[in-house]
Write an enzyme that holds these catalytic residues in place. Structure first.
Site, PDB file in Angstrom:
ATOM      1  N   GLY A  62       8.992 -88.298  22.055  1.00 49.41           N
ATOM      2  CA  GLY A  62       8.607 -87.718  20.990  1.00 49.41           C
ATOM      3  C   GLY A  62       7.251 -88.189  20.279  1.00 49.41           C
ATOM      4  N   SER A 112       2.753 -89.427  14.941  1.00 50.63           N
ATOM      5  CA  SER A 112       4.119 -89.268  15.332  1.00 50.63           C
ATOM      6  C   SER A 112       4.893 -90.561  14.852  1.00 50.63           C
ATOM      7  CB  SER A 112       4.266 -89.027  16.698  1.00 50.63           C
ATOM      8  OG  SER A 112       3.858 -87.891  17.053  1.00 50.63           O
ATOM      9  N   ILE A 113       6.275 -90.205  14.183  1.00 48.90           N
ATOM     10  CA  ILE A 113       6.978 -91.427  13.920  1.00 48.90           C
ATOM     11  C   ILE A 113       7.287 -92.185  15.239  1.00 48.90           C
ATOM     12  CG2 ILE A 113       9.168 -92.138  13.136  1.00 48.90           C
ATOM     13  CD1 ILE A 113       9.267 -89.606  11.253  1.00 48.90           C
ATOM     14  N   TYR A 164      13.759 -76.346   4.366  1.00 46.68           N
ATOM     15  CA  TYR A 164      14.045 -77.217   5.679  1.00 46.68           C
ATOM     16  C   TYR A 164      15.248 -76.349   6.422  1.00 46.68           C
ATOM     17  CZ  TYR A 164      14.469 -81.564   7.997  1.00 46.68           C
ATOM     18  OH  TYR A 164      14.508 -82.334   9.053  1.00 46.68           O
ATOM     19  N   LYS A 212      20.090 -81.262  11.416  1.00 46.35           N
ATOM     20  CA  LYS A 212      20.139 -82.639  11.092  1.00 46.35           C
ATOM     21  C   LYS A 212      21.667 -83.121  10.741  1.00 46.35           C
ATOM     22  CE  LYS A 212      15.760 -83.968  12.074  1.00 46.35           C
ATOM     23  NZ  LYS A 212      15.542 -84.678  13.067  1.00 46.35           N
ATOM     24  N   THR A 253       3.309 -85.726   9.497  1.00 47.28           N
ATOM     25  CA  THR A 253       3.202 -85.382  10.711  1.00 47.28           C
ATOM     26  C   THR A 253       3.162 -84.052  11.204  1.00 47.28           C
ATOM     27  OG1 THR A 253       5.495 -85.325  11.230  1.00 47.28           O
ATOM     28  CG2 THR A 253       4.692 -87.316  11.350  1.00 47.28           C
ATOM     29  N   LEU A 254       3.089 -83.749  12.469  1.00 48.63           N
ATOM     30  CA  LEU A 254       3.172 -82.337  12.910  1.00 48.63           C
ATOM     31  C   LEU A 254       4.177 -81.563  12.721  1.00 48.63           C
ATOM     32  CD1 LEU A 254       1.370 -82.301  16.503  1.00 48.63           C
ATOM     33  CD2 LEU A 254       0.446 -81.437  14.557  1.00 48.63           C
TER      34      LEU A 254
HETATM   35  P1  NAP Z   1       6.128 -85.017  15.599  1.00 52.57           P
HETATM   36  O1  NAP Z   1       4.956 -86.112  15.911  1.00 52.57           O
HETATM   37  O2  NAP Z   1       5.745 -83.542  15.667  1.00 52.57           O
HETATM   38  O3  NAP Z   1       7.246 -85.253  16.641  1.00 52.57           O
HETATM   39  C1  NAP Z   1       8.177 -84.151  17.302  1.00 52.57           C
HETATM   40  C2  NAP Z   1       8.154 -84.518  18.643  1.00 52.57           C
HETATM   41  O4  NAP Z   1       9.217 -83.521  19.168  1.00 52.57           O
HETATM   42  C3  NAP Z   1       6.996 -83.873  19.350  1.00 52.57           C
HETATM   43  O5  NAP Z   1       6.723 -85.059  20.305  1.00 52.57           O
HETATM   44  C4  NAP Z   1       7.250 -82.543  19.967  1.00 52.57           C
HETATM   45  O6  NAP Z   1       6.658 -82.339  21.044  1.00 52.57           O
HETATM   46  C5  NAP Z   1       8.795 -83.115  20.439  1.00 52.57           C
HETATM   47  N1  NAP Z   1       9.320 -81.726  20.763  1.00 52.57           N
HETATM   48  C6  NAP Z   1       9.843 -80.618  20.206  1.00 52.57           C
HETATM   49  N2  NAP Z   1      10.181 -79.638  21.191  1.00 52.57           N
HETATM   50  C7  NAP Z   1      10.247 -80.577  22.096  1.00 52.57           C
HETATM   51  C8  NAP Z   1      10.995 -80.106  23.277  1.00 52.57           C
HETATM   52  N3  NAP Z   1      11.606 -78.918  23.687  1.00 52.57           N
HETATM   53  N4  NAP Z   1      11.019 -81.107  24.573  1.00 52.57           N
HETATM   54  C9  NAP Z   1      10.372 -82.126  24.302  1.00 52.57           C
HETATM   55  N5  NAP Z   1      10.003 -82.658  23.059  1.00 52.57           N
HETATM   56  C10 NAP Z   1       9.801 -81.626  22.139  1.00 52.57           C
HETATM   57  O7  NAP Z   1       6.883 -85.162  14.163  1.00 52.57           O
HETATM   58  P2  NAP Z   1       7.554 -86.302  13.576  1.00 52.57           P
HETATM   59  O8  NAP Z   1       7.633 -86.263  12.096  1.00 52.57           O
HETATM   60  O9  NAP Z   1       7.271 -87.736  14.088  1.00 52.57           O
HETATM   61  O10 NAP Z   1       9.402 -86.354  14.300  1.00 52.57           O
HETATM   62  C11 NAP Z   1       9.848 -87.010  14.997  1.00 52.57           C
HETATM   63  C12 NAP Z   1      11.372 -87.125  14.310  1.00 52.57           C
HETATM   64  O11 NAP Z   1      11.552 -87.631  13.247  1.00 52.57           O
HETATM   65  C13 NAP Z   1      11.821 -85.725  14.394  1.00 52.57           C
HETATM   66  O12 NAP Z   1      13.147 -85.755  14.839  1.00 52.57           O
HETATM   67  C14 NAP Z   1      11.846 -85.397  12.895  1.00 52.57           C
HETATM   68  O13 NAP Z   1      12.745 -84.183  12.544  1.00 52.57           O
HETATM   69  C15 NAP Z   1      12.068 -86.624  12.287  1.00 52.57           C
HETATM   70  N6  NAP Z   1      11.774 -86.824  11.037  1.00 52.57           N
HETATM   71  C16 NAP Z   1      10.583 -86.398  10.605  1.00 52.57           C
HETATM   72  C17 NAP Z   1      10.466 -86.733   9.288  1.00 52.57           C
HETATM   73  C18 NAP Z   1       9.053 -86.314   8.504  1.00 52.57           C
HETATM   74  O14 NAP Z   1       8.856 -86.373   7.403  1.00 52.57           O
HETATM   75  N7  NAP Z   1       7.989 -86.356   9.299  1.00 52.57           N
HETATM   76  C19 NAP Z   1      11.247 -87.130   8.502  1.00 52.57           C
HETATM   77  C20 NAP Z   1      12.630 -87.640   8.609  1.00 52.57           C
HETATM   78  C21 NAP Z   1      12.865 -87.423  10.128  1.00 52.57           C
HETATM   79  P3  NAP Z   1       5.648 -81.119  21.060  1.00 52.57           P
HETATM   80  O15 NAP Z   1       4.722 -81.531  19.983  1.00 52.57           O
HETATM   81  O16 NAP Z   1       5.097 -80.828  22.330  1.00 52.57           O
HETATM   82  O17 NAP Z   1       6.389 -79.929  20.499  1.00 52.57           O
END
Ligand code: NAP
Length: 272
Positions: A21, A27-28, A164, A171, A202-203
């Site tokens: 991820g 990214s987290i 959301y 989730k 993040t993205l």
């Molecule tokens: P992020 O940087 O966009 O990371 C999300 C990742 O998921 C990206 O690397 C993305 O790759 C990958 N992904 C999506 N579809 C995929 C697929 N089919 N196969 C493989 N990889 C795939 O955003 P993030 O915020 O760090 O998210 C990481 C986790 O934290 C997620 O579960 C998110 O829901 C959770 N989270 C985020 C927040 C927040 O506020 N940001 C808060 C709580 C929890 P691509 O870019 O290629 O699609």
């Protein structure tokens, strides 16, 4: 580049794991990776698509890592190849970080009932929930000495959060899946837990309509009156993935500056 501070040490020395991820330096999963590397862990990464390879490679090289495996989590072929590669590389692993989620932009706005399509629902569940079950199964098969699995969730699983929508439902599924996986894998010495992070820039967050508002409300209403920090989320991951987290399984730890305990914000009491 991000300027987060991660304490060094050797808590993860001799431990190897897979991080799924990392899309960019916001990214987290990248914050968690930096913290794990600073504590001596060896990391392998999955990425999706060539564009991400170009973006992620310099990041992982900056922390002395080199293993990158292409994976679209909806492809069994990709997942088979990724875990076969990991097995041939290391034989066994100690931990897995699952930080993957997806829902279509059209679904992350407005009415949940009106905007959720069958295909959108299926896709959100497949990428955001099944991928966790699948990865936990495959990773735990490479953990003969036990290990630790962490996934990322959000308060939208427990409470209603504007826009959301289907991701909140996903989730909720992810948190339940985490508990069932923790039940199955616990007897094998594999601890499975989730971090419920507050909103972070993040993205994935950029895809949610009104994401900026979620961030400002998160800060304003939180007990600490601050944004959720990458250091805090990464520190919690280190805790769960290292021996510090011994005896913790099936848990959702909130790292959100205390936002999740607030029933009514302070401002609402001003004229009482
Ligand atoms: P992020 O940087 O966009 O990371 C999300 C990742 O998921 C990206 O690397 C993305 O790759 C990958 N992904 C999506 N579809 C995929 C697929 N089919 N196969 C493989 N990889 C795939 O955003 P993030 O915020 O760090 O998210 C990481 C986790 O934290 C997620 O579960 C998110 O829901 C959770 N989270 C985020 C927040 C927040 O506020 N940001 C808060 C709580 C929890 P691509 O870019 O290629 O699609």
């Amino acid at each position: 580049m991000s300027d987060w501070q991660f304490p060094g040490g050797d808590l993860m020395k001799g431990r190897r794991g897979l991080v799924m991820g990392v899309a960019n330096d916001r990214s987290i999963a990248w914050g968690i990776s930096q913290q794990l590397a600073a504590q001596g862990a060896d990391l392998a990464f999955t990425y999706q698509g060539e564009a991400l390879e170009r973006r992620v490679r310099p990041l992982i090289e900056s922390i002395g890592m080199s293993t990158m495996i292409p994976v679209d989590v909806t492809s069994d072929t990709d997942m088979d190849a990724a875990f076969a590669k990991l097995k041939s590389l290391w034989g066994k692993i100690d931990f897995l970080v699952h930080a993957i989620a997806f829902a279509g932009k059209d679904e992350l706005q407005g009415s949940f009932v009106d905007n959720t399509t069958r295909e959108g629902f299926r896709r959100a569940m497949d990428i955001s929930v099944f991928s966790f079950v699948d990865a936990a199964k495959r990773a735990s098969a490479l953990m003969p000495d036990g290990g630790s699995v962490v996934t990322l969730t959000y308060l939208g699983a427990e409470r209603v959060v504007p826009s959301y929508n289907v991701m909140g439902v996903a989730k909720a599924g992810l948190e339940a899946a985490m508990r069932y996986a923790a039940r199955d894998l616990g007897p094998r010495g594999v601890r499975v837990n989730a971090i419920s992070a507050g909103p972070m820039r993040t993205l994935a967050m950029a895809g949610i309509r009104g994401g900026r508002q979620l961030m400002s409300t998160g800060k304003q209403w939180s007990l600490l009156k601050e944004d959720t920090s990458m250091e805090g989320v990464a520190g919690c991951a280190l805790y769960l993935l290292s021996p510090l987290g011994r005896s913790i399984a099936g848990e959702v730890i909130h790292v959100d500056a205390g936002f999740h305990v607030v029933g009514v914000p302070d401002e609402a009491g001003d004229d009482v």
